[in-house]
Design a protein around this motif. Structure first.
Motif, PDB file in Angstrom:
ATOM      1  N   LYS A  30       0.997  -1.288  -0.157  1.00 45.02           N
ATOM      2  CA  LYS A  30       0.137   0.108   0.021  1.00 45.02           C
ATOM      3  C   LYS A  30       0.795   1.114  -0.034  1.00 45.02           C
ATOM      4  CE  LYS A  30      -3.720  -0.027   2.173  1.00 45.02           C
ATOM      5  NZ  LYS A  30      -4.848  -0.105   3.473  1.00 45.02           N
ATOM      6  N   ARG A  31       2.000   1.267   0.725  1.00 47.69           N
ATOM      7  CA  ARG A  31       2.882   2.260   0.709  1.00 47.69           C
ATOM      8  C   ARG A  31       3.521   2.516  -0.729  1.00 47.69           C
ATOM      9  NH1 ARG A  31       4.246   0.302   5.724  1.00 47.69           N
ATOM     10  NH2 ARG A  31       6.164  -0.359   5.041  1.00 47.69           N
ATOM     11  N   ALA A  36       3.904   5.793  -5.611  1.00 47.95           N
ATOM     12  CA  ALA A  36       4.084   5.667  -7.126  1.00 47.95           C
ATOM     13  C   ALA A  36       2.882   6.659  -7.574  1.00 47.95           C
ATOM     14  CB  ALA A  36       3.727   4.334  -7.596  1.00 47.95           C
ATOM     15  N   LEU A  37       1.606   6.601  -6.733  1.00 49.89           N
ATOM     16  CA  LEU A  37       0.656   7.530  -7.222  1.00 49.89           C
ATOM     17  C   LEU A  37       0.928   8.977  -6.820  1.00 49.89           C
ATOM     18  CD1 LEU A  37      -2.244   7.675  -8.150  1.00 49.89           C
ATOM     19  CD2 LEU A  37      -3.113   7.618  -5.835  1.00 49.89           C
ATOM     20  N   THR A  38       1.592   9.443  -5.891  1.00 50.09           N
ATOM     21  CA  THR A  38       2.182  10.417  -5.652  1.00 50.09           C
ATOM     22  C   THR A  38       3.225  10.856  -6.627  1.00 50.09           C
ATOM     23  OG1 THR A  38       1.634  10.118  -3.073  1.00 50.09           O
ATOM     24  CG2 THR A  38       3.189  11.846  -3.662  1.00 50.09           C
ATOM     25  N   THR A  41       1.270  11.917  -9.711  1.00 52.25           N
ATOM     26  CA  THR A  41       0.277  12.968  -9.492  1.00 52.25           C
ATOM     27  C   THR A  41       1.176  14.401  -9.483  1.00 52.25           C
ATOM     28  OG1 THR A  41      -1.335  11.830  -8.212  1.00 52.25           O
ATOM     29  CG2 THR A  41      -1.286  14.065  -8.067  1.00 52.25           C
ATOM     30  N   MET A  42       2.350  14.186  -8.816  1.00 54.90           N
ATOM     31  CA  MET A  42       3.206  15.510  -8.981  1.00 54.90           C
ATOM     32  C   MET A  42       3.754  15.800 -10.414  1.00 54.90           C
ATOM     33  SD  MET A  42       2.939  16.645  -6.037  1.00 54.90           S
ATOM     34  CE  MET A  42       4.204  18.116  -6.126  1.00 54.90           C
ATOM     35  N   GLY A  43       3.936  14.539 -11.008  1.00 50.57           N
ATOM     36  CA  GLY A  43       4.339  14.998 -12.351  1.00 50.57           C
ATOM     37  C   GLY A  43       3.336  15.592 -13.478  1.00 50.57           C
ATOM     38  N   SER A  44       2.108  15.077 -13.074  1.00 48.52           N
ATOM     39  CA  SER A  44       1.040  15.789 -13.798  1.00 48.52           C
ATOM     40  C   SER A  44       0.911  17.131 -13.461  1.00 48.52           C
ATOM     41  CB  SER A  44      -0.375  14.887 -13.433  1.00 48.52           C
ATOM     42  OG  SER A  44      -0.158  13.633 -13.931  1.00 48.52           O
TER      43      SER A  44
END
Length: 63
Positions: A30-31, A36-38, A41-44
């Motif tokens: 989960k971490r 990876a999602l963070t 998102t920051m790249g987007s």
């Protein structure tokens, strides 16, 4: 010949048990997924900010 098809019979008869994932491993996965999602998102967000800054620059250049 039965040696070659023995593993297939076990797969289809439903007697194999799924491996259980420990709670510590679930938390770790989960971490990793959240990290990876963070990053994605920051790249987007960074891409959107660059596009916005470029659009404002072009808008000011043509006015």
């Amino acid at each position: 010949m039965s040696m070659l098809t023995q593993s297939f019979g076990r797969v289809f008869d439903g007697t194999d048990r799924h491996a259980r994932i420990s709670e510590a491993r679930k938390a770790q996965l989960k971490r990793v997924a959240l990290g990876a999602l963070t990053v994605l998102t920051m790249g987007s967000v960074l891409t959107a900010l660059i596009a916005l800054r470029t659009a404002i620059y072009v808008w000011h250049l043509h006015t």
